[in-house]
Design a protein around this motif. Structure first.
Motif, PDB file in Angstrom:
ATOM      1  N   SER A   1       0.828  -1.198   0.000  1.00 11.20           N
ATOM      2  CA  SER A   1       0.000   0.000   0.000  1.00 11.20           C
ATOM      3  C   SER A   1       0.855   1.237   0.000  1.00 11.20           C
ATOM      4  CB  SER A   1      -0.889   0.000   1.243  1.00 11.20           C
ATOM      5  OG  SER A   1      -0.078   0.004   2.379  1.00 11.20           O
ATOM      6  N   GLY A   2       0.119   2.361   0.031  1.00  7.10           N
ATOM      7  CA  GLY A   2       0.798   3.636   0.187  1.00  7.10           C
ATOM      8  C   GLY A   2       1.084   4.281  -1.137  1.00  7.10           C
ATOM      9  N   ARG A   3       2.122   3.858  -1.816  1.00  2.00           N
ATOM     10  CA  ARG A   3       2.546   4.526  -3.031  1.00  2.00           C
ATOM     11  C   ARG A   3       1.606   4.198  -4.179  1.00  2.00           C
ATOM     12  NH1 ARG A   3       6.380   7.973  -0.898  1.00  2.00           N
ATOM     13  NH2 ARG A   3       7.534   6.833   0.667  1.00  2.00           N
TER      14      ARG A   3
ATOM     15  N   PRO B   1       0.498  -8.505   9.531  1.00  2.00           N
ATOM     16  CA  PRO B   1       1.295  -8.229   8.334  1.00  2.00           C
ATOM     17  C   PRO B   1       2.098  -6.944   8.500  1.00  2.00           C
ATOM     18  CG  PRO B   1      -1.000  -8.690   7.775  1.00  2.00           C
ATOM     19  CD  PRO B   1      -0.942  -8.508   9.249  1.00  2.00           C
ATOM     20  N   PHE B   2       3.203  -6.853   7.777  1.00  2.00           N
ATOM     21  CA  PHE B   2       3.992  -5.627   7.779  1.00  2.00           C
ATOM     22  C   PHE B   2       3.257  -4.539   6.990  1.00  2.00           C
ATOM     23  CE2 PHE B   2       7.279  -8.878   8.493  1.00  2.00           C
ATOM     24  CZ  PHE B   2       7.903  -8.338   9.616  1.00  2.00           C
TER      25      PHE B   2
ATOM     26  N   VAL C   1       4.107   6.441   7.858  1.00  2.00           N
ATOM     27  CA  VAL C   1       4.452   7.854   7.713  1.00  2.00           C
ATOM     28  C   VAL C   1       3.171   8.640   7.483  1.00  2.00           C
ATOM     29  CG1 VAL C   1       5.761   9.589   6.431  1.00  2.00           C
ATOM     30  CG2 VAL C   1       6.709   7.301   6.742  1.00  2.00           C
ATOM     31  N   LEU C   2       3.005   9.731   8.218  1.00  2.00           N
ATOM     32  CA  LEU C   2       1.872  10.631   8.036  1.00  2.00           C
ATOM     33  C   LEU C   2       2.297  11.764   7.125  1.00  2.00           C
ATOM     34  CD1 LEU C   2      -0.958  11.765   8.739  1.00  2.00           C
ATOM     35  CD2 LEU C   2       0.089  12.824  10.766  1.00  2.00           C
TER      36      LEU C   2
ATOM     37  N   ALA D   1       1.570   6.157   4.401  1.00  2.00           N
ATOM     38  CA  ALA D   1       2.385   5.262   3.581  1.00  2.00           C
ATOM     39  C   ALA D   1       3.339   4.505   4.494  1.00  2.00           C
ATOM     40  CB  ALA D   1       3.169   6.042   2.514  1.00  2.00           C
ATOM     41  N   PRO D   2       3.777   3.322   4.098  1.00  2.00           N
ATOM     42  CA  PRO D   2       4.738   2.582   4.924  1.00  2.00           C
ATOM     43  C   PRO D   2       6.020   3.371   5.124  1.00  2.00           C
ATOM     44  CG  PRO D   2       3.774   1.148   3.266  1.00  2.00           C
ATOM     45  CD  PRO D   2       3.340   2.542   2.930  1.00  2.00           C
TER      46      PRO D   2
END
Length: 449
Positions: free
Chosen positions: A105-107, A265-266, A443-444, A434-435
């Protein structure tokens, strides 16, 4: 027809439930607000005699080149992206390294990139690429009858690209990995299940404190009628758990309840809800200033190609009840603030929900974290420029003239002390999660309106 459950401009029209899968022209798809696919507009369930029909799905069907659909293009290929962590020697695929977690996730990084190969003049074949020195050397060694271990050949520590031909007639074998990605309508299905709008009342269909249907001695019709008093007062607490009825949305099978006996999960192994994803540029999907509480969160306005702006509306109860991730997480550790001048985030926080973290949990955790007061030793640990910026923001926040409507409602405290939100200055617009690159949490991302 789906009706908006919050004040504000009416959202774009949504086809009636039960209609076939929508695949209209590009102009109609552009004019329909994209957030209607995963949030925002929910139908009311008023008649228990009518069976529930899922909302239609929207599938874009624009050609690969974005031009004439009849234009012939050369065969294209799919790139399967895989990542390696050099320090651990463990391969982390972009589609997740576990069966439950299907997407990092994230990006906004695609898992399968479509690459159109350029046409070759006179129908000639493309020139064959020269093999790398390592591969040519390994081939010569094999030709001499010697064996070479696979792990002895160093791999690219950052990115490995494997071109997989796409077969036009049958692509199921090529894209079977991407089918595990949570589609926009699936997030919305959980919102329909967890907080259905029954007789105009949002009920807690997954709230563990409510009475179970089998212990109530009531029928489904009686439960429906009991949600509203004769004077029109809503009573969502009268809803009963465990109701299985054709008129109600079923529980989505994708999300399994969190298992406390299994490791989580990571961050890079889960998929974030679209409302929480960090977008590198453009308008975020969740338009929310973290100075305000959860009631101010709304779906973002996105300018379209023809100059028309998407409609917007406040997030409703089903939106807040959507899962924050797939699969469910019970803990999310936010330990970094993007673009911060401090080497370490001073106020990391944990988002907790033993039943699975929802959108509401994330928004509330962020808001309450930055509403904490700043200690004196924290203040004097900042740079002079940061102290001045925080003091300016604090004065502005406590000035009734800057917030006349809040002042009339009694929501401005002129004697309020400095809070963490003042440290951020004008950068208080939520831009997603995002991770963390150091693989320790999340990360916020914040921006300036």
């Amino acid at each position: 027809m789906e009706a908006s459950s919050s004040p504000g401009p009416h959202p774009p029209a949504v086809p009636a439930a039960g209609s076939p899968t929508i695949d209209d022209g590009p102009q109609q798809r552009q004019r329909r607000a994209t957030w209607t696919q995963h949030s925002g507009v929910y139908r009311s369930i008023d008649d228990p005699s009518k069976a529930w029909v899922p909302s239609p799905q929207v599938h874009p069907s624009s050609p690969p080149t974005g031009g004439n659909p009849q234009q012939k293009v050369s065969p294209d290929f799919l790139l399967d992206l895989k990542f390696r962590r050099p320090s651990l020697g463990v391969e982390v695929q972009s589609l997740g390294s576990s069966e439950e977690s299907s997407l990092s996730s994230g990006r906004e990084l695609p898992q399968l990139l479509s690459v159109v190969s350029p046409p070759h003049p006179h129908g000639s074949e493309p020139p064959r690429k020269r093999k790398s020195t390592v591969r040519r050397l390994a081939g010569k060694i094999r030709s001499l009858g010697l064996s070479v271990r696979k792990d002895s050949v160093p791999a690219n520590p950052i990115l490995e690209q494997h071109a997989i031909p796409r077969v036009a007639s049958n692509t199921s074998s090529v894209v079977r990995k991407s089918s595990t990605k949570v589609q926009p309508h699936e997030w919305k299905e959980w919102g329909y299940y967890a907080r259905p709008l029954v007789n105009g009342v949002y009920v807690h269909n997954s709230h563990y404190q409510l009475q179970h249907m089998q212990d109530s001695g009531m029928t489904v019709e009686e439960v429906f009628r009991s949600l509203t008093s004769p004077t029109g007062v809503p009573h969502p607490e009268r809803w009963k758990l465990g109701i299985t009825h054709p008129s109600l949305p079923p529980r989505p099978t994708r999300w399994s309840p969190p298992d406390p006996t299994k490791p989580l999960p990571f961050p890079w192994e889960v998929q974030l809800n679209p409302l929480l994803e960090h977008i590198l540029f453009g308008v975020p999907r969740l338009n929310w200033d973290i100075k305000e509480d959860i009631s101010a969160a709304q779906l973002a306005l996105t300018p379209l190609e023809d100059g028309i702006r998407e409609s917007t509306c406040l997030l409703s109860e089903p939106d807040f009840a959507q899962p924050a991730t797939y699969p469910f997480l019970t803990h999310m550790y936010v330990n970094a603030l993007a673009d911060d001048i401090l080497p370490k985030f001073a106020w990391p926080f944990m988002v907790l929900n033993p039943h699975g973290i929802k959108i509401r949990d994330v928004i509330n955790s962020i808001y309450f974290n930055f509403q904490e007061y700043v200690r004196e030793r924290e203040f004097y640990g900042w740079t002079v420029a940061r102290r001045r910026e925080a003091a300016r923001t604090h004065r502005k926040r406590c000035d009734p003239q800057e917030h006349p409507f809040k002042a009339m409602a009694g929501e401005v405290d002129v004697d309020d002390n400095m809070r963490r939100i003042d440290y951020l200055g004008d950068r208080t617009l939520f831009r997603g999660l995002a991770p963390n690159p150091d693989m320790t949490g999340w990360v916020l991302y914040l921006g300036q309106d």
